[in-house]
Motif scaffolding. Sequence first.
Motif, PDB file in Angstrom:
ATOM      1  N   LEU A 629       0.835  -1.206   0.000  1.00  0.00           N
ATOM      2  CA  LEU A 629       0.000   0.000   0.000  1.00  0.00           C
ATOM      3  C   LEU A 629       0.871   1.257   0.000  1.00  0.00           C
ATOM      4  N   VAL A 630       1.908   1.247   0.835  1.00  0.00           N
ATOM      5  CA  VAL A 630       2.779   2.426   0.945  1.00  0.00           C
ATOM      6  C   VAL A 630       3.510   2.665  -0.373  1.00  0.00           C
ATOM      7  N   HIS A 631       4.015   1.571  -0.981  1.00  0.00           N
ATOM      8  CA  HIS A 631       4.765   1.701  -2.241  1.00  0.00           C
ATOM      9  C   HIS A 631       3.871   2.295  -3.343  1.00  0.00           C
ATOM     10  N   ILE A 632       2.658   1.721  -3.474  1.00  0.00           N
ATOM     11  CA  ILE A 632       1.736   2.208  -4.519  1.00  0.00           C
ATOM     12  C   ILE A 632       1.337   3.646  -4.212  1.00  0.00           C
ATOM     13  N   GLY A 633       1.035   3.925  -2.938  1.00  0.00           N
ATOM     14  CA  GLY A 633       0.620   5.270  -2.533  1.00  0.00           C
ATOM     15  C   GLY A 633       1.681   6.305  -2.855  1.00  0.00           C
ATOM     16  N   LYS A 634       2.938   5.951  -2.595  1.00  0.00           N
ATOM     17  CA  LYS A 634       4.020   6.910  -2.865  1.00  0.00           C
ATOM     18  C   LYS A 634       4.228   7.119  -4.357  1.00  0.00           C
ATOM     19  N   ARG A 635       4.131   6.036  -5.126  1.00  0.00           N
ATOM     20  CA  ARG A 635       4.266   6.173  -6.587  1.00  0.00           C
ATOM     21  C   ARG A 635       3.152   7.059  -7.155  1.00  0.00           C
ATOM     22  N   MET A 660       0.374  12.339  -0.815  1.00  0.00           N
ATOM     23  CA  MET A 660       1.530  11.925  -0.019  1.00  0.00           C
ATOM     24  C   MET A 660       1.235  12.093   1.476  1.00  0.00           C
ATOM     25  N   GLU A 661       0.542  13.175   1.822  1.00  0.00           N
ATOM     26  CA  GLU A 661       0.190  13.398   3.238  1.00  0.00           C
ATOM     27  C   GLU A 661      -0.737  12.297   3.741  1.00  0.00           C
ATOM     28  N   MET A 662      -1.672  11.855   2.856  1.00  0.00           N
ATOM     29  CA  MET A 662      -2.581  10.766   3.247  1.00  0.00           C
ATOM     30  C   MET A 662      -1.807   9.467   3.473  1.00  0.00           C
ATOM     31  N   VAL A 663      -0.861   9.179   2.581  1.00  0.00           N
ATOM     32  CA  VAL A 663      -0.078   7.939   2.713  1.00  0.00           C
ATOM     33  C   VAL A 663       0.679   7.964   4.036  1.00  0.00           C
ATOM     34  N   GLU A 664       1.247   9.135   4.360  1.00  0.00           N
ATOM     35  CA  GLU A 664       2.001   9.244   5.616  1.00  0.00           C
ATOM     36  C   GLU A 664       1.070   9.126   6.819  1.00  0.00           C
ATOM     37  N   ALA A 665      -0.186   9.530   6.636  1.00  0.00           N
ATOM     38  CA  ALA A 665      -1.160   9.419   7.734  1.00  0.00           C
ATOM     39  C   ALA A 665      -1.855   8.062   7.728  1.00  0.00           C
ATOM     40  N   ARG A 666      -1.476   7.183   6.805  1.00  0.00           N
ATOM     41  CA  ARG A 666      -2.035   5.818   6.676  1.00  0.00           C
ATOM     42  C   ARG A 666      -3.537   5.832   6.389  1.00  0.00           C
TER      43      ARG A 666
END
Length: 1032
Positions: A629-635, A660-666
């Motif tokens: 999830l993190v990898h796809i979110g960051k890409r 990116m902020e959402m990915v960091e906030a999970r």
Amino acid sequence: MHRVRTVLNNLVPLAPLIHNAVGPEGFASWLLRSGNASCTVMVSSTRHYNAPVQTEPFLNGSSSAYVEEMYNAWLADPKSVHVSWDSFFRNSTAGAAPGQAYQPPPSLAAPGRNQVPVTSIAPYLGGSGAPALGGQINEKVIDDHLAVQAIIRSYQARGHLVADLDPLGITYADLHGTYTDRKGAPPEQVVRHYMLDEADMDRVFKLPSTTFIGGKEKALSLREILRRLETAYCRHIGCEFMFINSLEQCNWIRQKLESPGIMEMDHDEKRLILARLTRATGFESFLARKWSSEKRFGLEGCEILIPAMKQVIDKSTELGVESIVMGMPHRGRLNVLANVCRKPLEQIFTQFAALEAADDGSGDVKYHLGTYIERLNRVTNKNIRLAVVANPSHLEAVDPVVQGKTRAEQFYRGDGEGKKVMSLLLHGDAAFCGQGIVYETFHLSDLPDYTTHGTVHIVVNNQIGFTTDPRHSRSSPYCTDVARVVNAPIFHVNSDDPESVMHVCKIAAEWRATFHKDVVIDIVCYRRNGHNEIDEPMFTQPLMYRKIKNTPHVLDKYAEKLIQEGVVTPEEVKDVKEKYEKICEESYVNARKETHIKYKDWLDSPWSGFFEGKDPLKVSPTGVKEDTLVHIGKRMSSPPPNAAEFIIHKGIERILKSRMEMVEARVVDWALGEAMAFGSLLKEGIHVRLSGQDVERGTFSHRHHVLHHQTVDKATYRPLCHMYPDQGPYTVCNSSLSEFGVVGFELGYSMTNPNALVCWEAQFGDFNNTAQCIIDQFISSGQAKWVRQSGLVMLLPHALEGMGPEHSSARLERFLQMSSDDPDYFPPESEEFAVRQLHDINWIVANCSTPANYFHILRRQIALPFRKPLILMTPKSLLRHPEARSSFDLMTENTEFLRVIPEEGAATENPSGVKKLLFCSGKVYYDLKKARNEKKLEKDIAIARVEQISPFPYDLVKKECAKYPNAALCWAQEEAKNQGSWTYVQPRFNTTLNGSRDVSYAGRPTAASPATGSKMQHLRELTALLDDAMAV
């Protein structure tokens, strides 16, 4: 002829001087009549040198002494001076007027204004020889050559208007005379006013480069030119191609039609046509004898279709095609299955017997069934795969499905140019011009993500539509005129001339292989019986059918022709007939031994290896590792890597930053949840295809799967194509503005490979009903009728948000009404309850309210051990709603799709004290939640969300109701009472609760229109809905 054209091109600068317009025939005459000195034609003698510089004129600024010196030298010896001086002094001494003695020397430059090189026209001046330098040209020569060129072009453009195409000699009687009647006199509507006199018939004319009638000869007499043009364009083939913009393509067709001897066939080829025609005719007469009162939509009157299709297939396989996907209407279908696909005759004959089915499904009538066969092509000795796609009675609806299936096969084979897989579509004349889907499908033919690199279309032109004459069923001269929109050449051919039919089929196959563009063969034939075998055509077409009764079968005509030519003997003709009769009889005997029919024998898209060795009730997990999830979110949140010069729009930069902020906030919003579903499937090697209007950006500007460089045209970046080095391919493509065509196309695409997620998104859900035919005839009932599964996902934006009646409702009620589960049956509860329900239903209808559930339901499409269409109501305002977000915790391993999301708030602390339990689905949940909070009813009202509406989650609804024993039950929806889910869920609630508790309704009252167009009215209705729901 080319040079005459050059002459005229050189005279073009004179055109503005022409005050009274003149036609091409009078152009030379005008030039020579004109008294204007500036418009005289001078003929200059031109020699061609290899010298790189122009020869200079000699009289520019010479001194009198120099001229005198030259003159004295010339008097002594004329050869001692330059030829130009020699010419000048000769003319002067001969008494030339002042200024007329100078004769310019040969020049390498192009002729000046009003000049033409004499060498360019000297050969065409008849017997008069070359004119003296400076003399006048015979004006008739240019006019006549122009006329001949115009005549040749007019035959190429309009010869089809007088071709002898109708085997009955009826329909085209106003246009088409027979070839033999004219005896070489050119018809007026072809040549128009370009006619030459009888006296010119034996004059020899140079042929232009745009015709091939001469073969190796460069010039022919006018009589011979006309004869050859008649033969090429006005016999049994009428070709429309001169509207094509490409000279190369026009010349290619001219060469195939005009070259002398191009249609000659050897004896073996003729015998092959006869054998194939015998089988086609024999099959129909066998069925007519055995099942005289059965509807079978036979091919009588157009039996030549079978040899025609086989010719296209033979030529295409010879040119490298390995797989052909076919779509066709009901007429002649059984014959095609038997004689083109070579489906075992026993399987066809058992369809006539009233036998029980040995497998699941409700089946379909025999003339709708498809098939898939792999066999050896005996003519080319190569293996060929043939698929006939099953279709409904809705004519032409199968066209886009065939194209989608073909495109998918090409994609999975890596056949980027369509050299190995092709589509072959058959049409009826009335449907081809009457059904709009034909036009929609044609417009997919050259779109990068939809093209199949050329389709061969064959029109079985019965010259009638059921009981309607062509003059009442179309406004265009031909039924094929729709094909002109994509510059497809159209070959009209008389069905009673088998050799002409074979010739155009060969040209069509070669055209498709050469140019990878569509081509149309219009076989002008007739229908020997009525619309079906038990229909009486004499009621409405008495004259036509009297003529048909007296018309011999094409097989008899052709056999007689070959006997006269000495190609076959009468005994051989009889022998071929009897052999096929015997084959039919043996198969008939075997078919009578069968006790069951198998629908699986008629599957058009087998998925080899997909079902084998699988537990039919085991679903793979849909949760994924957090790292993924993190990898796809960051890409998805980053600009193109290693491309600092890729300029992104400022608005998109903000979107990427917030992602990116959402990915960091999970957490994920709707767009990110979708991207993670797609990306995680791609990681597993699954092909994902998303298609529809404006899907690359998203109608609501939320998706942005294609980033555009802001200063470089066509420079784009697709993040999902660059997730993992060994990922599955991702296709996202904006479609043409068509629903019927594109939904059909994506359905065909989804049939080809079960390991692909194929999604079609509507611009607004409201517009899906333009594709209602595909939804009703293929998606909802396809598996029941044709044992064919499809995992197609339909994404339909749906919610009442004050945007008016056409931007509010995806007509959820219609999909639910077509769901095949029984409202009065509560299935036995077990571990496999949910998956068994999915296995037994015809499709899945859902209205998700969270990105996590959206993520899971998309992944579940691939995780299931079978395939079902998914009808998904998707959000609009929720795309940006701050509460419509999901934590990674709901998407990681050991999480799954929640068919019902139960109440999770304060009401759960004291369930017995809850006064009301609301059930709802989709966006309205957030409205209800907000109203509950405002009224501080969190402890009194529980809200449960039914995410998967069909199949109905009886078990979870029962559990939720039991949790709140004292609560009043209520279904709340934003749609009108006669729309939305209410009519579907009401009887199912009753079944779930066994009538023990009542379920009330909170929502808008019944309405004809899906929504109001007034914002104020919308808000009033919403307030009433919420007040109703919150009443305790």
